[in-house]
Design an enzyme around this catalytic site. Structure first.
Site, mmCIF file in Angstrom:
data_model
loop_
_atom_site.group_PDB
_atom_site.id
_atom_site.type_symbol
_atom_site.label_atom_id
_atom_site.label_comp_id
_atom_site.label_asym_id
_atom_site.label_seq_id
_atom_site.Cartn_x
_atom_site.Cartn_y
_atom_site.Cartn_z
ATOM 1 N N HIS A 131 0.754 -1.126 -0.004
ATOM 2 C CA HIS A 131 0.213 0.012 -0.029
ATOM 3 C C HIS A 131 1.084 1.180 -0.016
ATOM 4 O O HIS A 131 0.343 2.493 -0.348
ATOM 5 C CB HIS A 131 -0.806 0.131 1.108
ATOM 6 C CG HIS A 131 -2.101 -0.954 1.150
ATOM 7 N ND1 HIS A 131 -2.809 -1.264 0.082
ATOM 8 C CD2 HIS A 131 -2.340 -1.867 2.249
ATOM 9 C CE1 HIS A 131 -3.643 -2.185 0.149
ATOM 10 N NE2 HIS A 131 -3.311 -2.549 1.521
ATOM 11 N N ASP A 168 -2.900 -10.527 -2.519
ATOM 12 C CA ASP A 168 -3.444 -10.017 -1.323
ATOM 13 C C ASP A 168 -4.870 -9.690 -2.015
ATOM 14 O O ASP A 168 -5.129 -9.111 -2.957
ATOM 15 C CB ASP A 168 -2.552 -8.923 -0.695
ATOM 16 C CG ASP A 168 -3.083 -8.396 0.430
ATOM 17 O OD1 ASP A 168 -2.319 -8.479 1.367
ATOM 18 O OD2 ASP A 168 -3.996 -7.512 0.580
ATOM 19 N N HIS A 170 -6.371 -7.063 -0.732
ATOM 20 C CA HIS A 170 -6.445 -5.464 -0.925
ATOM 21 C C HIS A 170 -5.648 -5.252 -2.321
ATOM 22 O O HIS A 170 -4.738 -5.937 -2.402
ATOM 23 C CB HIS A 170 -5.905 -4.832 0.246
ATOM 24 C CG HIS A 170 -6.799 -4.940 1.446
ATOM 25 N ND1 HIS A 170 -6.229 -6.216 2.545
ATOM 26 C CD2 HIS A 170 -8.043 -4.870 1.912
ATOM 27 C CE1 HIS A 170 -6.869 -6.357 3.468
ATOM 28 N NE2 HIS A 170 -8.129 -5.282 3.155
ATOM 29 N N ASP A 251 -4.874 -12.646 2.948
ATOM 30 C CA ASP A 251 -6.261 -12.334 3.568
ATOM 31 C C ASP A 251 -7.431 -12.385 2.756
ATOM 32 O O ASP A 251 -8.282 -12.197 3.077
ATOM 33 C CB ASP A 251 -6.169 -10.865 3.967
ATOM 34 C CG ASP A 251 -5.140 -9.860 2.957
ATOM 35 O OD1 ASP A 251 -4.989 -10.555 1.846
ATOM 36 O OD2 ASP A 251 -4.908 -8.806 3.222
HETATM 37 ZN ZN LIG Z 1 -4.549 -7.146 2.668
#
Ligand SMILES: [Zn+2]
Length: 314
Positions: A131, A168, A170, A251
């Site tokens: 991120h 991931d 996200h 995740d």
């Molecule tokens: Zn994540």
């Protein structure tokens, strides 16, 4: 489970990764690495080449971030207690050293696969990185370790085309931001959408080098594999990378509390095998996998076990 080993797989870890502290109840916590460490004690991993991560060097941060960002993060590190960096990102006194050692491990992993020391490497580090944008720490991340490792491969080893595959749950907004106009790096991501951080639509394509494969909430392994096959693998086949880096977050596992995708360990095993096949075809097996998210300790540990077992067994 294969009873033989056909690949040499290195594992980088370091006790400093446990010293990056987050507030009580924060999902990105040291216990994540303790759970991984425990599951990798199993006899199935006896041939894993375990190494202590080397220190990173501060200059490497500048491969993916401007100096102002590096210094801003440095200023955030508290002498004691915890300091808030953004809404969900905090720093503790040893966070700088942990983040730097995560970079050290990722760059060493790249060196290892280019020198043919090992076939592939898994880096069990925290804090995560995907991120972190050029100019912004966010989402538990300070520096974009995967992006730095990709640029390190280009600078030190002359890699012409590096692929970063991010599964991931996200979207890796930071990695997308860093390589937005750099066609020498292919960034492919599967992720739940809508979900934090909000980016990752199919029409975000950069210089034609960004491939987003968003999944709806409640998607399962069948839909994940279909998206991975039709978007990610086809992009890799066209791109023919010299190196594959995985932003390996776990995740999207069905037990994870931060998202609603229903993958199992088998799906991570499958995706790992697919990427190994491409690494074998295009990149002399060179594959570096970097831990990103994964917040249910059982889901994380079993998924990492499946992933690393596949890396070892080919
Ligand atoms: Zn994540």
């Amino acid at each position: 489970m294969g009873q033989y080993h056909s690949m040499t797989t290195r594992l980088y870890s370091h006790s400093i990764y446990l010293q990056h502290l987050t507030p009580d109840g924060h999902p990105e916590r040291p216990d994540r690495l303790r759970a991984i460490e425990r599951v990798l004690e199993d006899e199935a991993f006896q041939y894993l080449d375990r190494c202590e991560a080397p220190d990173g060097d501060e200059a490497s941060i500048l491969l993916a971030h401007p100096e102002e960002h590096r210094e801003r993060v440095r200023q955030c590190i508290p002498h004691e207690g915890l300091a808030r960096v953004d809404a969900d990102t905090t720093a503790s006194p040893l966070s700088w050293q942990a983040a730097l050692t995560a970079i050290g491990a990722a760059n060493a992993a790249v060196d290892d696969v280019f020198s043919r020391d090992v076939d592939n490497v898994f880096v069990a580090a925290r804090p995560p990185g995907h991120h972190a944008e050029k100019d912004k720490a966010m989402g538990f991340c300070f520096f974009n370790t995967a992006a730095i490792a990709a640029r390190h491969a280009q600078k030190k080893h002359g890699a012409e085309r590096v692929a970063i595959v991010d599964w991931d749950v996200h979207h890796g907004n930071g990695t997308q931001d860093i390589f937005w106009d750099d066609p020498s790096v292919l960034y492919c991501s599967t992720h739940q959408m809508p979900l934090y951080p909000g980016t990752g639509a199919k029409d975000e394509t950069g210089a034609g080098n960004i491939v987003n494969a968003p999944l709806s909430a409640n998607a399962d392994g069948h839909q994940f594999r279909e998206a991975f096959r039709s978007r990610v693998l086809t992009a890799l086949d066209d791109f023919r990378p010299d190196l594959i880096i995985i932003s390996a977050g776990f995740d999207a596992h069905h037990r994870d509390p931060l998202a609603e995708i229903n993958l199992t360990e088998d799906d991570f095993d499958w995706a790992t095998a697919q990427l190994m096949e491409r690494a074998g075809k295009f990149a002399d097996n060179r594959l570096v996998s970097l831990l990103e998210g994964g917040y249910d300790l059982h889901g994380l540990a079993f998924s990492v076990a499946a992933h690393v077992r596949r890396l070892m067994n080919g």
